[in-house]
Design a protein around this motif. Structure first.
Motif, PDB file in Angstrom:
ATOM      1  N   GLN A  62       0.829  -1.207   0.000  1.00 45.81           N
ATOM      2  CA  GLN A  62       0.000   0.000   0.000  1.00 45.81           C
ATOM      3  C   GLN A  62       0.863   1.257   0.000  1.00 45.81           C
ATOM      4  OE1 GLN A  62      -2.151  -1.048   3.567  1.00 45.81           O
ATOM      5  NE2 GLN A  62      -4.038  -1.482   2.429  1.00 45.81           N
ATOM      6  N   LEU A  65       2.166   2.567  -3.322  1.00 43.59           N
ATOM      7  CA  LEU A  65       1.240   3.276  -4.209  1.00 43.59           C
ATOM      8  C   LEU A  65       1.659   4.735  -4.385  1.00 43.59           C
ATOM      9  CD1 LEU A  65      -2.229   1.845  -3.084  1.00 43.59           C
ATOM     10  CD2 LEU A  65      -1.003   1.377  -5.218  1.00 43.59           C
ATOM     11  N   PHE A  68       3.779   4.424  -7.290  1.00 43.79           N
ATOM     12  CA  PHE A  68       2.933   4.001  -8.410  1.00 43.79           C
ATOM     13  C   PHE A  68       2.206   5.201  -9.012  1.00 43.79           C
ATOM     14  CE2 PHE A  68      -1.108   2.535 -10.201  1.00 43.79           C
ATOM     15  CZ  PHE A  68      -0.664   1.566 -11.087  1.00 43.79           C
ATOM     16  N   CYS A  69       1.620   6.034  -8.157  1.00 38.84           N
ATOM     17  CA  CYS A  69       0.897   7.211  -8.654  1.00 38.84           C
ATOM     18  C   CYS A  69       1.847   8.266  -9.198  1.00 38.84           C
ATOM     19  CB  CYS A  69       0.033   7.806  -7.535  1.00 38.84           C
ATOM     20  SG  CYS A  69      -1.381   6.780  -7.090  1.00 38.84           S
ATOM     21  N   LEU A 121      -2.574  10.446  -2.794  1.00 41.84           N
ATOM     22  CA  LEU A 121      -2.148   9.805  -4.036  1.00 41.84           C
ATOM     23  C   LEU A 121      -2.531  10.644  -5.253  1.00 41.84           C
ATOM     24  CD1 LEU A 121      -3.060   6.075  -3.250  1.00 41.84           C
ATOM     25  CD2 LEU A 121      -0.830   7.195  -3.067  1.00 41.84           C
ATOM     26  N   LEU A 382       6.325  -1.421  -6.613  1.00 42.34           N
ATOM     27  CA  LEU A 382       5.109  -2.117  -6.191  1.00 42.34           C
ATOM     28  C   LEU A 382       5.367  -3.618  -6.108  1.00 42.34           C
ATOM     29  CD1 LEU A 382       2.249  -1.038  -5.538  1.00 42.34           C
ATOM     30  CD2 LEU A 382       1.560  -1.729  -7.832  1.00 42.34           C
TER      31      LEU A 382
END
Length: 420
Positions: A62, A65, A68-69, A121, A382
């Motif tokens: 988590q 992320l 990731f974003c 995010l 991730l």
């Protein structure tokens, strides 16, 4: 998608009568401030991750992320950014990118007020969208402000200021995020909530808006405007060393971001260094400082030794260092992982330049492919987060280690120019 990519390739601007590009010294100086700023912001994520992990009680997956974003924006925004820059030029593209990045920073305020991870995010995605536009505009701007044979040298030097930003950021983040508490462990951070991020990102928003105002009024060469042209797009993809270079950029950015993202958590483990988050956040400056020093050294070394060989050697050293961090404990593991930054230093600009070697009029389109590959920074961390949750944090570093195996191959064989 690629067939609609715009051609923002720009002919080299005229140099002065002495045959050099001294007339562009001030524009280049101004552009280095941008490289510093996005290096600073990108590295701040490494401090933000453990902070939000504690504030929201997140798993490693988590928490990843965040990256990731942030790096997912490169994949989503690179092509639209190319279209935008081709219409408005490099200078206005830079101003637009700075303003959008500032909006992203301002969104951290309501995200902290509402204490909603999803809004954080989204703010990171907006911030990274602005940084992506800056990358699309500033990188080619640097290459055209002077003689083509020194373009790689100019880009490497400006990338060194990017590394300076990544070196300073850990101290800034550690002081403002963890310095407010005497006990910056995860439980204390969680109790404090997420409001400590408001001040740092308000400061960043102000700095970005100030830079936007400065660039708006600077008298810079109006370059970069081109009409859409996809004639050479398909031709670019026929070059095998470009295709391998795209894979190389994907894996390198992913590995670098993954290692940086987990450094604080790694150093916080009792079996490694037992540092709290504030102490670990400051120590990782050695990782990014090594990258800065390595770029200056690498720029000199590659004047004497082929870039591919230097790339392969550095990748081999990183494989050994990461393996050491996996196998050993204590200070040996700590310094093994921190030393990776020194050898990471030249990889991005070297892979980038090797991938573009000999592409001629297809260079601009090939640059677009390489920018899209930066999405590796979203996916590889991730994947490592998943392994960290399921197998343990230390063993999870095998994920970036495997990435460097391909980079070593690219330096030795894959970067040799070849057209299908």
């Amino acid at each position: 998608m690629a067939s609609n990519m715009p051609n923002y390739e720009q002919a080299e601007p005229p140099v002065n009568s002495t045959g050099n590009a001294n007339s562009y010294a001030f524009p280049l100086f101004a552009l280095t401030s941008l490289f510093f700023m996005w290096g600073f912001i990108t590295c701040l994520n490494d401090i933000l991750i453990p902070y939000l992990k504690g504030a929201f009680d997140l798993s490693y997956t988590q928490a990843m992320l965040v990256q990731f974003c942030f790096f997912g924006a490169y994949f989503v925004v690179s092509v639209p950014a190319g279209f935008l820059v081709s219409k408005i030029g490099y200078k206005k593209g830079i101003v637009t990118g700075l303003i959008i990045a500032a909006v992203g920073c301002l969104l951290f305020y309501p995200a902290a007020e509402l204490h909603v991870y999803a809004i954080f995010l989204f703010a990171l995605f907006v911030l990274a969208s602005g940084i992506t536009i800056l990358q699309v505009a500033a990188n080619p701007y640097v290459t055209v402000l002077g003689k083509p044979e020194t373009a790689s040298s100019r880009l490497t030097m400006t990338q060194a200021f990017n590394a300076l930003g990544t070196t300073v950021a850990p101290f800034f983040g550690a002081f403002l995020l963890f310095g407010a508490t005497h006990n910056p462990e995860a439980e204390a951070v969680a109790a404090a909530g997420s409001d400590l991020v408001q001040l740092p990102y308000l400061i960043l928003a102000g700095a970005l808006l100030l830079l936007a105002a400065i660039f708006m009024f600077l008298k810079l060469p109006d370059l970069g405007r081109r009409e859409e042209n996809s004639t050479h797009v398909a031709d670019a993809w026929k070059h095998r060393h470009l295709r391998f270079g795209v894979i190389g950029i994907f894996l390198y950015v992913g590995a670098e971001v993954a290692i940086g993202s987990f450094l604080v958590s790694f150093l916080s483990q009792s079996s490694i260094a037992g540092l709290n988050e504030a102490q670990a956040s400051k120590v990782i400056a050695f990782y990014w400082g090594g990258a800065m020093v390595g770029r200056f050294i690498g720029a000199l070394v590659m004047q004497k030794i082929a870039a591919g060989k230097v790339l392969a050697f550095n990748a081999g050293m990183v494989i050994l260092l990461v393996l050491g961090a996996i196998i050993f404990d204590g200070k040996l593991a700590m310094w093994s992982l921190l030393s990776v930054g020194l050898f990471n230093s030249i990889m991005f600009p070297t892979i980038f330049s090797l991938a573009l070697n000999g592409l001629g009029q297809s260079t601009a389109q090939a640059s677009g492919y390489l920018c899209l590959a930066i999405v590796g920074g979203a996916l590889v961390p991730l994947l490592q987060g998943f392994f960290a949750d399921t197998m343990g944090l230390q063993i999870s570093f095998i994920v970036p280690m495997l990435c460097y195996l391909f980079i070593a191959y690219y330096g030795l064989k894959g970067s040799t120019p070849h057209r299908d």
